[in-house]
Scaffold this motif. Structure first.
Motif, PDB file in Angstrom:
ATOM      1  N   VAL A  43     -34.976  -2.990  53.545  1.00 35.48           N
ATOM      2  CA  VAL A  43     -35.132  -4.427  53.788  1.00 35.48           C
ATOM      3  C   VAL A  43     -34.479  -5.214  52.647  1.00 35.48           C
ATOM      4  CG1 VAL A  43     -36.798  -6.306  54.004  1.00 35.48           C
ATOM      5  CG2 VAL A  43     -37.244  -4.109  55.108  1.00 35.48           C
ATOM      6  N   TYR A  44     -34.707  -4.752  51.421  1.00 35.39           N
ATOM      7  CA  TYR A  44     -34.087  -5.406  50.270  1.00 35.39           C
ATOM      8  C   TYR A  44     -32.571  -5.273  50.324  1.00 35.39           C
ATOM      9  CZ  TYR A  44     -38.704  -5.828  48.191  1.00 35.39           C
ATOM     10  OH  TYR A  44     -40.009  -6.151  47.942  1.00 35.39           O
ATOM     11  N   GLU A  45     -32.090  -4.103  50.758  1.00 40.79           N
ATOM     12  CA  GLU A  45     -30.637  -3.894  50.861  1.00 40.79           C
ATOM     13  C   GLU A  45     -30.012  -4.900  51.825  1.00 40.79           C
ATOM     14  OE1 GLU A  45     -28.305  -1.817  49.482  1.00 40.79           O
ATOM     15  OE2 GLU A  45     -29.822  -1.223  48.026  1.00 40.79           O
ATOM     16  N   ASP A  46     -30.651  -5.115  52.967  1.00 41.55           N
ATOM     17  CA  ASP A  46     -30.138  -6.090  53.935  1.00 41.55           C
ATOM     18  C   ASP A  46     -30.123  -7.489  53.334  1.00 41.55           C
ATOM     19  OD1 ASP A  46     -29.870  -4.077  55.777  1.00 41.55           O
ATOM     20  OD2 ASP A  46     -31.736  -4.550  56.839  1.00 41.55           O
ATOM     21  N   TRP A  47     -31.187  -7.832  52.638  1.00 39.92           N
ATOM     22  CA  TRP A  47     -31.303  -9.154  52.034  1.00 39.92           C
ATOM     23  C   TRP A  47     -30.236  -9.342  50.958  1.00 39.92           C
ATOM     24  CZ3 TRP A  47     -33.486 -11.023  47.237  1.00 39.92           C
ATOM     25  CH2 TRP A  47     -33.761 -12.375  47.258  1.00 39.92           C
ATOM     26  N   PHE A  48     -30.040  -8.315  50.110  1.00 40.83           N
ATOM     27  CA  PHE A  48     -29.002  -8.398  49.082  1.00 40.83           C
ATOM     28  C   PHE A  48     -27.621  -8.511  49.711  1.00 40.83           C
ATOM     29  CE2 PHE A  48     -32.015  -6.215  46.034  1.00 40.83           C
ATOM     30  CZ  PHE A  48     -32.170  -7.319  45.234  1.00 40.83           C
ATOM     31  N   PHE A  49     -27.386  -7.774  50.789  1.00 40.53           N
ATOM     32  CA  PHE A  49     -26.085  -7.831  51.450  1.00 40.53           C
ATOM     33  C   PHE A  49     -25.798  -9.241  51.966  1.00 40.53           C
ATOM     34  CE2 PHE A  49     -23.517  -7.613  55.315  1.00 40.53           C
ATOM     35  CZ  PHE A  49     -22.347  -7.091  54.770  1.00 40.53           C
ATOM     36  N   LYS A  50     -26.793  -9.881  52.579  1.00 40.41           N
ATOM     37  CA  LYS A  50     -26.590 -11.235  53.095  1.00 40.41           C
ATOM     38  C   LYS A  50     -26.314 -12.229  51.970  1.00 40.41           C
ATOM     39  CE  LYS A  50     -29.317 -10.613  57.252  1.00 40.41           C
ATOM     40  NZ  LYS A  50     -30.581 -10.879  57.935  1.00 40.41           N
ATOM     41  N   LEU A  51     -27.102 -12.128  50.890  1.00 41.18           N
ATOM     42  CA  LEU A  51     -26.893 -13.054  49.769  1.00 41.18           C
ATOM     43  C   LEU A  51     -25.546 -12.812  49.092  1.00 41.18           C
ATOM     44  CD1 LEU A  51     -30.335 -13.365  47.972  1.00 41.18           C
ATOM     45  CD2 LEU A  51     -29.044 -15.142  49.112  1.00 41.18           C
ATOM     46  N   GLU A  52     -25.185 -11.543  48.907  1.00 37.66           N
ATOM     47  CA  GLU A  52     -23.904 -11.239  48.274  1.00 37.66           C
ATOM     48  C   GLU A  52     -22.732 -11.703  49.131  1.00 37.66           C
ATOM     49  OE1 GLU A  52     -24.111  -7.058  47.475  1.00 37.66           O
ATOM     50  OE2 GLU A  52     -24.866  -7.384  45.449  1.00 37.66           O
ATOM     51  N   SER A  53     -22.853 -11.561  50.433  1.00 43.16           N
ATOM     52  CA  SER A  53     -21.747 -11.999  51.294  1.00 43.16           C
ATOM     53  C   SER A  53     -21.620 -13.520  51.289  1.00 43.16           C
ATOM     54  CB  SER A  53     -21.917 -11.469  52.713  1.00 43.16           C
ATOM     55  OG  SER A  53     -23.087 -11.980  53.296  1.00 43.16           O
ATOM     56  N   ARG A  54     -22.739 -14.240  51.315  1.00 36.49           N
ATOM     57  CA  ARG A  54     -22.667 -15.713  51.240  1.00 36.49           C
ATOM     58  C   ARG A  54     -22.129 -16.175  49.899  1.00 36.49           C
ATOM     59  NH1 ARG A  54     -26.573 -19.805  53.078  1.00 36.49           N
ATOM     60  NH2 ARG A  54     -24.604 -20.880  53.153  1.00 36.49           N
ATOM     61  N   ASN A  55     -22.592 -15.527  48.820  1.00 36.28           N
ATOM     62  CA  ASN A  55     -22.114 -15.899  47.491  1.00 36.28           C
ATOM     63  C   ASN A  55     -20.629 -15.561  47.347  1.00 36.28           C
ATOM     64  OD1 ASN A  55     -22.641 -16.918  44.808  1.00 36.28           O
ATOM     65  ND2 ASN A  55     -22.385 -14.820  44.108  1.00 36.28           N
ATOM     66  N   GLY A  56     -20.206 -14.434  47.911  1.00 32.02           N
ATOM     67  CA  GLY A  56     -18.796 -14.053  47.858  1.00 32.02           C
ATOM     68  C   GLY A  56     -17.907 -15.041  48.602  1.00 32.02           C
ATOM     69  N   ALA A  57     -18.364 -15.471  49.770  1.00 26.68           N
ATOM     70  CA  ALA A  57     -17.602 -16.467  50.529  1.00 26.68           C
ATOM     71  C   ALA A  57     -17.528 -17.782  49.761  1.00 26.68           C
ATOM     72  CB  ALA A  57     -18.240 -16.682  51.897  1.00 26.68           C
ATOM     73  N   PHE A  58     -18.652 -18.175  49.156  1.00 25.90           N
ATOM     74  CA  PHE A  58     -18.674 -19.404  48.356  1.00 25.90           C
ATOM     75  C   PHE A  58     -17.726 -19.286  47.170  1.00 25.90           C
ATOM     76  CE2 PHE A  58     -20.456 -22.020  44.939  1.00 25.90           C
ATOM     77  CZ  PHE A  58     -20.496 -23.250  45.571  1.00 25.90           C
ATOM     78  N   LEU A  59     -17.743 -18.124  46.505  1.00 20.95           N
ATOM     79  CA  LEU A  59     -16.884 -17.917  45.340  1.00 20.95           C
ATOM     80  C   LEU A  59     -15.405 -17.942  45.729  1.00 20.95           C
ATOM     81  CD1 LEU A  59     -17.186 -17.465  42.335  1.00 20.95           C
ATOM     82  CD2 LEU A  59     -17.374 -15.031  42.754  1.00 20.95           C
ATOM     83  N   ASN A  60     -15.046 -17.382  46.876  1.00 20.08           N
ATOM     84  CA  ASN A  60     -13.653 -17.420  47.333  1.00 20.08           C
ATOM     85  C   ASN A  60     -13.201 -18.845  47.612  1.00 20.08           C
ATOM     86  OD1 ASN A  60     -13.184 -14.690  47.118  1.00 20.08           O
ATOM     87  ND2 ASN A  60     -13.798 -14.265  49.225  1.00 20.08           N
ATOM     88  N   GLU A  61     -14.042 -19.619  48.284  1.00 19.67           N
ATOM     89  CA  GLU A  61     -13.694 -21.023  48.535  1.00 19.67           C
ATOM     90  C   GLU A  61     -13.578 -21.800  47.224  1.00 19.67           C
ATOM     91  OE1 GLU A  61     -12.978 -22.757  51.334  1.00 19.67           O
ATOM     92  OE2 GLU A  61     -12.945 -20.844  52.383  1.00 19.67           O
ATOM     93  N   LEU A  62     -14.455 -21.489  46.298  1.00 21.41           N
ATOM     94  CA  LEU A  62     -14.436 -22.165  45.001  1.00 21.41           C
ATOM     95  C   LEU A  62     -13.160 -21.835  44.236  1.00 21.41           C
ATOM     96  CD1 LEU A  62     -16.147 -24.047  43.346  1.00 21.41           C
ATOM     97  CD2 LEU A  62     -17.356 -22.083  42.422  1.00 21.41           C
ATOM     98  N   ARG A  63     -12.722 -20.591  44.316  1.00 17.03           N
ATOM     99  CA  ARG A  63     -11.459 -20.212  43.650  1.00 17.03           C
ATOM    100  C   ARG A  63     -10.273 -20.956  44.248  1.00 17.03           C
ATOM    101  NH1 ARG A  63     -13.480 -14.215  43.446  1.00 17.03           N
ATOM    102  NH2 ARG A  63     -14.316 -14.174  41.323  1.00 17.03           N
ATOM    103  N   LYS A  64     -10.292 -21.178  45.562  1.00 20.04           N
ATOM    104  CA  LYS A  64      -9.234 -21.976  46.195  1.00 20.04           C
ATOM    105  C   LYS A  64      -9.249 -23.409  45.666  1.00 20.04           C
ATOM    106  CE  LYS A  64      -9.286 -19.455  50.555  1.00 20.04           C
ATOM    107  NZ  LYS A  64      -9.676 -19.516  51.972  1.00 20.04           N
TER     108      LYS A  64
END
Length: 138
Positions: A43-64
């Motif tokens: 359950v924690y793995e799923d939660w971490f995956f969702k947060l990491e993917s949202r943060n990764g998408a945010f970080l990519n947009e921020l780098r742009k």
């Protein structure tokens, strides 16, 4: 005369630092959950995956956005338990920043809360959610 960062550059800087440290915190916590013998670790793995993917998408947009603003940010010294030092360059000027660890911790927690509890927000809304330097102390 000293050059100052404008509000947009401050937002980009603080959001970048928040998201980079959120990424580090999530990686650390994921490793902690993986190595400990917790019940329901999946359950924690799923939660971490969702947060990491949202943060990764945010970080990519921020780098742009950083590339669009012709702005560069880097760590100027190895982080200590008391502070984190960064430098940034924009509009031909170089700025030094020192963020104290308790303040950075609060900021990263707030960033993760925005990612976790506001899943419908888009990049622009998350970027301008609250002026980072105007937040009230806890």
């Amino acid at each position: 005369m000293k050059a100052l960062m404008d509000d947009y550059e401050k937002i980009l800087f603080f959001r970048y630092v928040d998201s980079v440290w959120a990424k580090r915190a999530l990686e650390h916590d994921r490793e902690y959950v993986r190595t400990s013998k917790m019940k329901f670790a999946d359950v924690y793995e799923d939660w971490f995956f969702k947060l990491e993917s949202r943060n990764g998408a945010f970080l990519n947009e921020l780098r742009k956005e950083l590339r669009g603003a012709d702005m560069k940010i880097w760590e100027s010294a190895k982080p200590t338990k008391k502070e984190v030092r960064y430098k940034s360059r924009c509009r031909g000027y170089e700025f030094s920043h020192c963020i104290m660890a308790p303040i950075l911790k609060r900021r990263v927690e707030a960033h993760l809360r925005r990612l976790a509890f506001d899943p419908e927000q888009d990049f622009k809304t998350l970027l301008h959610a609250e002026a980072p330097w105007k937040s009230q102390p806890m």
